[in-house]
Write a protein that holds these residues in place. Structure first.
Motif, PDB file in Angstrom:
ATOM      1  N   ARG A  78       0.843  -1.201   0.000  1.00 46.40           N
ATOM      2  CA  ARG A  78       0.000   0.000   0.000  1.00 46.40           C
ATOM      3  C   ARG A  78       0.875   1.246   0.000  1.00 46.40           C
ATOM      4  N   PRO A  79       0.300   2.399  -0.354  1.00 46.28           N
ATOM      5  CA  PRO A  79       1.109   3.618  -0.436  1.00 46.28           C
ATOM      6  C   PRO A  79       1.854   3.957   0.853  1.00 46.28           C
ATOM      7  N   GLN A  80       1.259   3.656   2.024  1.00 45.34           N
ATOM      8  CA  GLN A  80       1.898   4.022   3.282  1.00 45.34           C
ATOM      9  C   GLN A  80       3.007   3.053   3.694  1.00 45.34           C
ATOM     10  N   ASP A  81       3.126   1.932   3.008  1.00 47.41           N
ATOM     11  CA  ASP A  81       4.175   0.972   3.346  1.00 47.41           C
ATOM     12  C   ASP A  81       5.543   1.497   2.925  1.00 47.41           C
ATOM     13  N   HIS A  82       6.559   0.992   3.583  1.00 45.95           N
ATOM     14  CA  HIS A  82       7.939   1.366   3.258  1.00 45.95           C
ATOM     15  C   HIS A  82       8.657   0.162   2.669  1.00 45.95           C
ATOM     16  N   ILE A  83       9.392   0.407   1.581  1.00 47.64           N
ATOM     17  CA  ILE A  83      10.065  -0.669   0.867  1.00 47.64           C
ATOM     18  C   ILE A  83      11.567  -0.428   0.873  1.00 47.64           C
ATOM     19  N   PHE A  84      12.299  -1.443   1.291  1.00 47.10           N
ATOM     20  CA  PHE A  84      13.757  -1.376   1.335  1.00 47.10           C
ATOM     21  C   PHE A  84      14.310  -2.371   0.312  1.00 47.10           C
ATOM     22  N   PRO A  85      14.866  -1.879  -0.796  1.00 43.78           N
ATOM     23  CA  PRO A  85      15.361  -2.765  -1.848  1.00 43.78           C
ATOM     24  C   PRO A  85      16.808  -3.176  -1.621  1.00 43.78           C
ATOM     25  N   SER A  86      17.225  -4.107  -2.431  1.00 43.97           N
ATOM     26  CA  SER A  86      18.637  -4.423  -2.544  1.00 43.97           C
ATOM     27  C   SER A  86      19.198  -3.518  -3.637  1.00 43.97           C
ATOM     28  N   TYR A  87      19.494  -4.067  -4.830  1.00 38.23           N
ATOM     29  CA  TYR A  87      20.016  -3.215  -5.899  1.00 38.23           C
ATOM     30  C   TYR A  87      19.563  -3.643  -7.291  1.00 38.23           C
ATOM     31  N   PHE A 123      10.046   4.398  -1.230  1.00 38.00           N
ATOM     32  CA  PHE A 123      10.994   3.436  -1.785  1.00 38.00           C
ATOM     33  C   PHE A 123      12.391   3.906  -1.401  1.00 38.00           C
ATOM     34  N   HIS A 124      13.019   3.178  -0.510  1.00 40.05           N
ATOM     35  CA  HIS A 124      14.285   3.625   0.058  1.00 40.05           C
ATOM     36  C   HIS A 124      15.449   3.356  -0.898  1.00 40.05           C
ATOM     37  N   LEU A 125      16.624   3.802  -0.518  1.00 39.89           N
ATOM     38  CA  LEU A 125      17.764   3.786  -1.431  1.00 39.89           C
ATOM     39  C   LEU A 125      18.294   2.378  -1.662  1.00 39.89           C
ATOM     40  N   ALA A 160       3.334  -1.035   6.990  1.00 40.28           N
ATOM     41  CA  ALA A 160       4.220  -2.187   7.142  1.00 40.28           C
ATOM     42  C   ALA A 160       5.497  -1.917   6.355  1.00 40.28           C
ATOM     43  N   VAL A 161       6.470  -2.800   6.516  1.00 44.56           N
ATOM     44  CA  VAL A 161       7.753  -2.683   5.829  1.00 44.56           C
ATOM     45  C   VAL A 161       7.974  -3.956   5.009  1.00 44.56           C
ATOM     46  N   LEU A 162       8.418  -3.762   3.778  1.00 45.62           N
ATOM     47  CA  LEU A 162       8.758  -4.872   2.886  1.00 45.62           C
ATOM     48  C   LEU A 162      10.225  -4.728   2.514  1.00 45.62           C
ATOM     49  N   VAL A 163      11.015  -5.774   2.785  1.00 49.33           N
ATOM     50  CA  VAL A 163      12.443  -5.698   2.484  1.00 49.33           C
ATOM     51  C   VAL A 163      12.822  -6.822   1.529  1.00 49.33           C
ATOM     52  N   TYR A 164      13.553  -6.450   0.477  1.00 49.74           N
ATOM     53  CA  TYR A 164      14.017  -7.401  -0.522  1.00 49.74           C
ATOM     54  C   TYR A 164      15.488  -7.743  -0.277  1.00 49.74           C
ATOM     55  N   PHE A 165      15.811  -9.014  -0.402  1.00 51.58           N
ATOM     56  CA  PHE A 165      17.204  -9.428  -0.407  1.00 51.58           C
ATOM     57  C   PHE A 165      17.301 -10.761  -1.141  1.00 51.58           C
ATOM     58  N   GLY A 166      18.521 -11.180  -1.439  1.00 49.12           N
ATOM     59  CA  GLY A 166      18.711 -12.366  -2.249  1.00 49.12           C
ATOM     60  C   GLY A 166      19.172 -13.559  -1.452  1.00 49.12           C
TER      61      GLY A 166
END
Length: 365
Positions: A78-87, A123-125, A160-166
């Motif tokens: 959702r728009p209020q969620d925070h997303i932490f990507p890898s690269y 969408f974080h760095l 909520a927070v969604l974090v991507y990693f490999g």
């Protein structure tokens, strides 16, 4: 868990049956958006790789083959969620409103960070230090809980927070520490692992002797394994996990089994460590081809696919053009954001650099 077979048929596995209603409730326009997202991502990815080979980028990080995992999970937020990507979550950023040229600017060396998260859909760095983003995400999720910004019963504001990693990042200590704190503090968080089979040249079976999804249970949170090349199951499972996180049920762990079709980055040569037979196997499981087959079978027209192809090409061409037009950064930029306020040390270092460059130019500025 899987909803779509590699042949593009809707045949849920037993564990996935419960998620089918989530997909069935989606209107056609949203189902078609998944295909649009994946197609645009593929074209931008090709453009980025070509720019690097032409000397216009220092590096490119391909996402070819991982589009379904990224699009499904990103569209579930959702728009209020925070997303932490890898690269390599390029399409995730675009879905959140990020101009992809900012990604190319980062990899071109034209910017030092890339973008302001608050202005780009939370969408974080990008994070080049593997797994450190899992700690950043967990800390942010703890902050949401401490601030009362989640689990209030208001779905339009609870975050909520969604974090991507490999898969490679799961071998890093940071990932384990993040899982410990997330479980201990019951953070509103989803850990999303894109298991693309290779951590550069190290195969996943050398990193984990059991399915990575089992890590969740080991840290006291639910863990599930999904077909990462099935955009429908990626969306449905991610949506449920994020809703559970926002409602105060704590963190969860998703392993999306997918494949990195290209190199780890453009600095890598995957032919040195994997076979063509393996690549061919995963080519037959292509997420875009699979989804297109399903959409066509349920009535999507040739005109729709042609329009998407044209849009994807237009986006990629525009990204390429604007990336080539980006000016080189001035030397001042490396001093500007070290401190929030002007700082004497930065002034001193800038003066030294200015004098040094003048000496190289024979005293000319």
């Amino acid at each position: 868990m899987q909803l779509l077979t590699p042949e593009g048929e809707l045949q849920p596995t037993p564990e996935a049956e419960a998620f089918l209603p989530i997909v069935e409730a989606l209107p056609d326009v949203e189902l078609e958006q998944f295909y649009r997202d994946m197609s645009i991502s593929r074209r931008v990815d090709i453009a980025g790789a070509n720019l690097q080979r032409q000397g216009q980028l220092a590096l490119w990080v391909p996402s070819h083959g991982q589009e379904a995992a990224q699009v499904g999970s990103a569209r579930a937020a959702r728009p209020q969620d925070h997303i932490f990507p890898s690269y390599r979550e390029h399409i995730v950023g675009m879905i959140r409103g990020l101009d992809p040229v900012k990604i190319l600017g980062l990899l071109r060396g034209a910017t030092l960070g890339g973008w302001e998260p608050a202005e780009n859909g939370n969408f974080h760095l990008y994070t080049l230090v593997l797994a450190s983003q899992t700690l950043h995400a967990t800390g942010y999720a703890m902050g949401l809980a401490f601030d009362g910004a989640t689990a209030t019963g208001h779905p339009e504001t609870d975050a909520a927070v969604l974090v991507y990693f490999g898969d490679g990042s799961t071998s890093q200590g940071d990932a384990s520490e993040a899982l410990v704190f997330a479980s201990s503090y019951q953070t509103p968080q989803v850990f999303f692992v894109q298991n693309n089979q290779w951590a550069i040249s190290v195969p996943v079976e050398r990193q984990s002797r059991s399915p990575i999804a089992l890590r969740g249970g080991g840290f006291g949170m639910p863990g599930v394994r999904i077909d990462g090349n099935d955009v429908l199951i990626s969306y449905a499972v991610s949506r449920q996990a994020l809703e559970d996180a926002r409602s105060g049920e704590g963190p969860s762990f998703i392993e999306a089994v997918t494949y990195r079709m290209g190199a780890h980055t453009t600095a890598d040569d995957p032919t040195k460590y994997r076979t063509q037979d393996e690549v061919d196997l995963w080519t037959r499981r292509d997420p875009i081809t699979r989804y297109r087959t399903w959409l066509a079978g349920r009535g999507a027209s040739d005109a729709f696919f042609a329009e998407v192809d044209e849009q994807a090409q237009d986006v990629a061409s525009d990204v390429r053009r604007r990336a080539l037009e980006m000016p080189a950064p001035t030397r001042e930029v490396i001093f500007e954001h070290v401190y929030a306020e002007p700082h004497p040390l930065m002034r001193e270092q800038y003066a030294w650099l200015d004098a040094f460059e003048r000496s190289l130019d024979g005293g000319v500025a």
